[in-house]
Every structure is written in structure tokens, then in C-alpha cells.
Scaffold this active site. Sequence first.
Site, PDB file in Angstrom:
ATOM      1  N   HIS A   1      -3.537   7.447   2.064  1.00 31.37           N
ATOM      2  CA  HIS A   1      -3.883   6.095   1.629  1.00 31.37           C
ATOM      3  C   HIS A   1      -5.276   5.782   2.158  1.00 31.37           C
ATOM      4  O   HIS A   1      -5.584   6.038   3.327  1.00 31.37           O
ATOM      5  CB  HIS A   1      -2.854   5.105   2.183  1.00 31.37           C
ATOM      6  CG  HIS A   1      -3.237   3.677   1.940  1.00 31.37           C
ATOM      7  ND1 HIS A   1      -3.633   3.217   0.698  1.00 31.37           N
ATOM      8  CD2 HIS A   1      -3.297   2.603   2.773  1.00 31.37           C
ATOM      9  CE1 HIS A   1      -3.913   1.931   0.786  1.00 31.37           C
ATOM     10  NE2 HIS A   1      -3.726   1.535   2.031  1.00 31.37           N
TER      11      HIS A   1
ATOM     12  N   CYS B   1       0.813  -1.229   0.000  1.00 33.34           N
ATOM     13  CA  CYS B   1       0.000   0.000   0.000  1.00 33.34           C
ATOM     14  C   CYS B   1       0.843   1.275   0.000  1.00 33.34           C
ATOM     15  O   CYS B   1       0.356   2.341  -0.375  1.00 33.34           O
ATOM     16  CB  CYS B   1      -0.950  -0.002   1.177  1.00 33.34           C
ATOM     17  SG  CYS B   1      -2.105  -1.377   1.124  1.00 33.34           S
TER      18      CYS B   1
ATOM     19  N   ASN C   1     -10.004  -0.071  -0.336  1.00 34.23           N
ATOM     20  CA  ASN C   1      -8.545   0.003  -0.296  1.00 34.23           C
ATOM     21  C   ASN C   1      -7.984  -0.554  -1.609  1.00 34.23           C
ATOM     22  O   ASN C   1      -8.044  -1.757  -1.849  1.00 34.23           O
ATOM     23  CB  ASN C   1      -8.037  -0.789   0.911  1.00 34.23           C
ATOM     24  CG  ASN C   1      -6.526  -0.734   1.063  1.00 34.23           C
ATOM     25  OD1 ASN C   1      -5.816  -0.307   0.164  1.00 34.23           O
ATOM     26  ND2 ASN C   1      -6.041  -1.179   2.206  1.00 34.23           N
TER      27      ASN C   1
HETATM   28  N1  COA Z   1     -18.730  -8.505   8.463  1.00 33.07           N
HETATM   29  C1  COA Z   1     -19.260  -8.774   9.666  1.00 33.07           C
HETATM   30  N2  COA Z   1     -18.517  -9.102  10.732  1.00 33.07           N
HETATM   31  C2  COA Z   1     -17.178  -9.156  10.572  1.00 33.07           C
HETATM   32  C3  COA Z   1     -16.568  -8.903   9.348  1.00 33.07           C
HETATM   33  C4  COA Z   1     -17.399  -8.563   8.256  1.00 33.07           C
HETATM   34  N3  COA Z   1     -16.919  -8.263   7.034  1.00 33.07           N
HETATM   35  N4  COA Z   1     -15.232  -9.021   9.492  1.00 33.07           N
HETATM   36  C5  COA Z   1     -14.998  -9.346  10.774  1.00 33.07           C
HETATM   37  N5  COA Z   1     -16.205  -9.438  11.436  1.00 33.07           N
HETATM   38  C6  COA Z   1     -16.418  -9.749  12.851  1.00 33.07           C
HETATM   39  C7  COA Z   1     -15.289 -10.542  13.460  1.00 33.07           C
HETATM   40  O1  COA Z   1     -15.461 -11.918  13.164  1.00 33.07           O
HETATM   41  C8  COA Z   1     -15.441 -10.234  14.923  1.00 33.07           C
HETATM   42  O2  COA Z   1     -16.486 -11.034  15.433  1.00 33.07           O
HETATM   43  P1  COA Z   1     -16.380 -11.649  16.933  1.00 33.07           P
HETATM   44  O3  COA Z   1     -16.300 -10.450  17.835  1.00 33.07           O
HETATM   45  O4  COA Z   1     -17.644 -12.407  17.022  1.00 33.07           O
HETATM   46  O5  COA Z   1     -15.136 -12.462  16.931  1.00 33.07           O
HETATM   47  C9  COA Z   1     -15.931  -8.791  14.929  1.00 33.07           C
HETATM   48  O6  COA Z   1     -16.439  -8.552  13.598  1.00 33.07           O
HETATM   49  C10 COA Z   1     -14.850  -7.797  15.255  1.00 33.07           C
HETATM   50  O7  COA Z   1     -13.717  -8.078  14.489  1.00 33.07           O
HETATM   51  P2  COA Z   1     -12.409  -7.206  14.565  1.00 33.07           P
HETATM   52  O8  COA Z   1     -11.432  -7.691  13.560  1.00 33.07           O
HETATM   53  O9  COA Z   1     -11.948  -7.108  15.975  1.00 33.07           O
HETATM   54  O10 COA Z   1     -13.013  -5.786  14.117  1.00 33.07           O
HETATM   55  P3  COA Z   1     -12.347  -4.379  14.108  1.00 33.07           P
HETATM   56  O11 COA Z   1     -13.185  -3.426  14.841  1.00 33.07           O
HETATM   57  O12 COA Z   1     -10.882  -4.405  14.411  1.00 33.07           O
HETATM   58  O13 COA Z   1     -12.502  -3.984  12.562  1.00 33.07           O
HETATM   59  C11 COA Z   1     -11.157  -3.907  10.571  1.00 33.07           C
HETATM   60  C12 COA Z   1     -11.884  -4.788  11.582  1.00 33.07           C
HETATM   61  C13 COA Z   1     -10.442  -4.822   9.587  1.00 33.07           C
HETATM   62  C14 COA Z   1     -12.197  -3.087   9.834  1.00 33.07           C
HETATM   63  C15 COA Z   1     -10.177  -2.977  11.298  1.00 33.07           C
HETATM   64  O14 COA Z   1      -9.393  -3.711  12.183  1.00 33.07           O
HETATM   65  C16 COA Z   1      -9.277  -2.266  10.345  1.00 33.07           C
HETATM   66  O15 COA Z   1      -9.708  -1.469   9.543  1.00 33.07           O
HETATM   67  N6  COA Z   1      -7.957  -2.507  10.417  1.00 33.07           N
HETATM   68  C17 COA Z   1      -6.992  -1.879   9.560  1.00 33.07           C
HETATM   69  C18 COA Z   1      -6.978  -2.624   8.288  1.00 33.07           C
HETATM   70  C19 COA Z   1      -6.228  -1.922   7.248  1.00 33.07           C
HETATM   71  O16 COA Z   1      -6.311  -0.735   7.121  1.00 33.07           O
HETATM   72  N7  COA Z   1      -5.471  -2.680   6.468  1.00 33.07           N
HETATM   73  C20 COA Z   1      -4.785  -2.226   5.356  1.00 33.07           C
HETATM   74  C21 COA Z   1      -3.598  -1.431   5.729  1.00 33.07           C
HETATM   75  S1  COA Z   1      -2.772  -1.096   4.268  1.00 33.07           S
END
Ligand code: COA
Length: 336
Positions: free
Chosen positions: A263, A123, A293
Site C-alpha cells: 500500500h 486502504c 495515497n
Molecule cells: N506542510 C508543512 N508542514 C506540515 C504539513 C504540511 N503539509 N503537515 C503538517 N505539518 C507540520 C505540523 O503542523 C507540525 O508542525 P509543528 O511541529 O510546528 O507542530 C510538523 O509539520 C510535524 O508534524 P507531524 O504530524 O508530527 O509530522 P510527521 O513527521 O509525523 O509527518 C505524516 C506527518 C502525516 C507525513 C506522517 O505522520 C505519516 O506519514 N503518517 C502516516 C500517515 C499514513 O500513512 N496514513 C494513511 C494510512 S492508510
Amino acid sequence: MTDQLPISAPVLRAVIAGTGSALPRRRVTNAELAETVDTSDEWIVERTGIRARHIAAEDETTSSLATDAARKALEAAGMDASEIGLIVLATATPDQTFPASATKVQAALGINDCVAFDVQAVCSGFLYALSVAESMMRGGAAKAALVIGAETFSRILDWQDRATCVLFGDGAGAVVLRAETSAADPADKAARGLLSSRLHADGRHNELLFVDGGPSTTGTVGKVRMKGREVFRHAVVNLASVLGEVLAEAGLTPADIDWLVPHQANARILDATARKLDLPAERVIVTVDEHANTSAASVPLALDVAVRDGRIKRGDLLVLEAMGGGFTWGAAVVRY
Ligand code: COA
């Protein structure tokens, strides 16, 4: 001896002469995704700000999107492809393992001889490519360059993994850089082009965001794997820190910024970064809602959108930033 103060001579800088972008024809909404993946529009919008993404069809590839974006950037610059001496293409999803997708763009544009290669920093790829191109131009390698970020991440997504597949999209963005002399002091409004840039990598965090395959390990392409919560934490800290570094290097402060072009990974990361800079939300270019993204393509795509809709104007001070797998991260200060 003379009493006169020294006047610093103008320096050679890489100036953005034109921008362009391209998106696949097919737009996929969250609701459409929810038909095949256990997710909901509500969950995706609340956690990420993403509402839709574009997904490449079979006949749309990283190099075809890159070529479309490059053509538009050349047109905006009022330049002919024959004037380009360097193509740096940032991608983690090349058409093939080799040749470099940059050479496919070169051939499609009808450029028979120039320097052309790919850069892989996921990225942050566009920030890396911009810095590499600028260094080469300052060293005399080319007077004009195409710097492109292009991706077809849809090809390396595990469509059963709801934690990753909802987050990414495909697309390309490009800029034409032209070597021009301008004022030496970056804080001088007459100083145009790339004024400062900083890049970082920390390979200790490979396992937080990676692809589980490759030519030298599995012999397959592999799929994206991510520990989202940890990536989020690192992103906010690293981006705030590198933004401070590039601004200090240019002798500028957050108050000088006209536009932050970040980004586009997650609207919450954008909000947190803007808050750390004390920058009003209206000064941040946001396209994550429509593009998701797009990895290396996201910064040049967002830049082109804001140039074409008239928000970014000549003379505006832009700060570009990105963070990605590796981890890699970087930022650049540019006067457009
Ligand atoms: N739809 C519904 N539920 C989902 C899901 C989806 N697409 N993806 C994950 N979940 C669920 C998980 O299974 C988890 O359930 P549980 O509590 O029953 O185990 C719950 O949602 C929370 O998951 P978690 O991963 O802790 O959520 P979060 O608040 O951290 O959000 C992201 C997840 C990925 C959106 C967030 O962590 C994020 O944006 N991270 C940065 C990612 C990024 O920018 N990456 C690229 C960098 S270049």
C-alpha cells in the site's frame, strides 16, 4: 494398503489473469498545492516521498475510473466482460451511498447478471476484496471475477488541512481472477494464484483515522481526519506482523519474495517494512511518488504499473500488503 507416498491433489485457486488501472487526467504537483495550502514541495517529499497526485474532475468518478481499470484488466486477460460472474469493488468513496459502485461498473461493462457488491475496509479494501472474491470462487460462486480498488479521496479531503490534504490522490486498479487448478503446496513453483492471505481489524483505533461524517450520524459525507504520527507507528508494527503470518502460512520466507507490492501511503513506511523483511529496496514497487495515497486503489495500481513496465513477470512471487482506517490491515502471497 500401499507403500506409495500420498500425492496431494491439485487445488482450485484464484489466478490473476490480467491487470489494469486508471488515473484522472489532472496531475497536481506539490508546488501547485503549495499555491493554496501552507506547505512546501520540500516538506512533502522529505516526510512522505510524494511528488504528485492525480485529482478527479467533476466528470471522473469512482465508478468511471473503476470501469476504465476493469476494461484494461479484461483486455490484458484476453477475456470478455460476459465471462465475469462476480465483481467486488473496494472503496471508501462510492459514487453514492447506494447503489454499490460495483453495480455501476457492471452496468457500464454491459454485464446483465452477476454478483456485484462493494467492500469497505479503506486502504486495506483491495486485500479484503481479493480474499472475499477468492473464497467465493473456491466455493463455486464464479469462475471469473473482477476485483477492483477505486477511490476519489479528493472529494472527502479538507483542503484547508495541510496535515491530510497533501497525502492523498485519486485512481483505480483492477485484476481479473480466474479459477484454475494448480499444485497444492504453495511453495511449489507450479502453484499459481492467491496462495495465502491474512486479514485483521482492530476497532479500538477508529479515532486515529476516520471521516467526520456519514449517512447515519451527520447526514453529510464528511472529511478525512488523521493523527498521522500514531497511524505511522501502528502501520509499521502491524504490517511487519501480518507479512510474517502470510509467509508462514504459505511455507515461504522473505528470501522467496520477488516483489513486495505494498500500500502506497508513505515512502518511509515502505522503507521501514522492507528493512524489517531484509528485502532490498529494488524489490519494492513504489508509486507513492506519482500517485500519493489512493487508498483501496493503491495496491492494484502499483501492481498494474509494474506488470506493464515489465518488472513483474509470470511466475514471480508477489507479496501484497495494506493498512488503513479502522484499523484494518492484511497481506496476501500471490504467484503471478
Ligand atoms: N506542510 C508543512 N508542514 C506540515 C504539513 C504540511 N503539509 N503537515 C503538517 N505539518 C507540520 C505540523 O503542523 C507540525 O508542525 P509543528 O511541529 O510546528 O507542530 C510538523 O509539520 C510535524 O508534524 P507531524 O504530524 O508530527 O509530522 P510527521 O513527521 O509525523 O509527518 C505524516 C506527518 C502525516 C507525513 C506522517 O505522520 C505519516 O506519514 N503518517 C502516516 C500517515 C499514513 O500513512 N496514513 C494513511 C494510512 S492508510
